[in-house]
Design a protein around this motif. Structure first.
Motif: not given
Length: 243
Positions: A144, A152, A158, A162, A169
């Motif tokens: 990333l 994403c 997740y 983030h 994210v």
């Protein structure tokens, strides 16, 4: 013949037909069928995943580079498959017990594009491992950072990714407080539904793979499951890339 070996392997991957039954059909010994499957399956797993542009993706880095080049948003989610319980008193036996499924599983991560085409399967871990932890140990944080333009879509599991990569994210918004105003709750529900609608295709991609009998419940050796998932994912990607 190579053709027979491939057909036998496809029958095992698609329908999980017992090796003994296939041996009877072909008039050979069971060990011959087992040997054929063990020879062809790694070849299928090593082919990589097909894309609509024609190239094949083999690694997580390949997927991120492809996402940048194609301008797509990746959909990422984890799934798990029931496996046999390890023998009693074997070290690490409890690591396979999934807190969610309450059974022995192996987890994997699937990545697809906006049309639900599988691009990669990986980060195979025992069921006790958290989805986000598995992905982080696979090196997604570094990727990333290396590919800042990649976006994403993920689920609430997740949320840590983030937090660390808020511009890349996307996860569902957090639940408001119990005493939050009705308009706040409604706005959160609309945002959650919108994010879920863009992410649902990865659930369909997981279902595509799990339509293949071995991934509904794996009855073979646990160490052979990752290779089987990749072999099936590669075959599924050939079909979806041709849509």
């Amino acid at each position: 013949m190579l053709t027979d070996r491939v057909l036998v392997t496809l029958a095992v991957l698609r329908l999980q037909i017992p090796h003994a039954a296939l041996a009877e059909m072909y008039g050979v010994d069971r060990s011959t069928v087992t040997r054929a499957v063990n020879q062809v399956r790694p070849l299928l797993a090593g082919r990589g995943y097909a894309t609509v542009q024609g190239q094949r993706l083999s690694t997580l880095a390949d997927v991120f580079a492809y996402a940048v080049a194609s301008g797509i948003t990746l959909r990422i989610d984890g799934s798990e498959i029931q496996v046999r319980r390890p023998p009693a008193r074997q070290p690490g036996r409890r690591a396979f017990v999934s807190g969610k499924k309450k059974m022995n599983t192996i987890k994997f991560t699937k990545i697809c594009d906006q049309d639900g085409r599988t691009l990669w399967d990986g980060t195979f871990r025992p069921g006790r491992c958290h989805d986000q932890t598995a992905l982080q140990t696979g090196g997604i944080d570094d990727l990333l950072e290396r590919f800042p333009d990649v976006r994403c879509e993920m689920d609430a599991g997740y949320r840590g990714l983030h937090r660390d990569h808020p511009g890349q994210v996307s996860v569902p918004p957090a639940k408001p407080a119990k005493d939050a105003a009705p308009e706040v709750t409604e706005a959160r529900e609309r945002a959650r539904h919108a994010q879920s609608s863009t992410r649902i295709c990865v659930e369909h991609a997981i279902a595509d793979s799990k339509n293949w009998r071995p991934l509904q419940r794996w009855i073979g050796r646990r160490e052979q499951l990752p290779e089987t998932i990749q072999a099936i994912g590669s075959l599924v990607s050939d079909r979806t890339a041709a849509r």
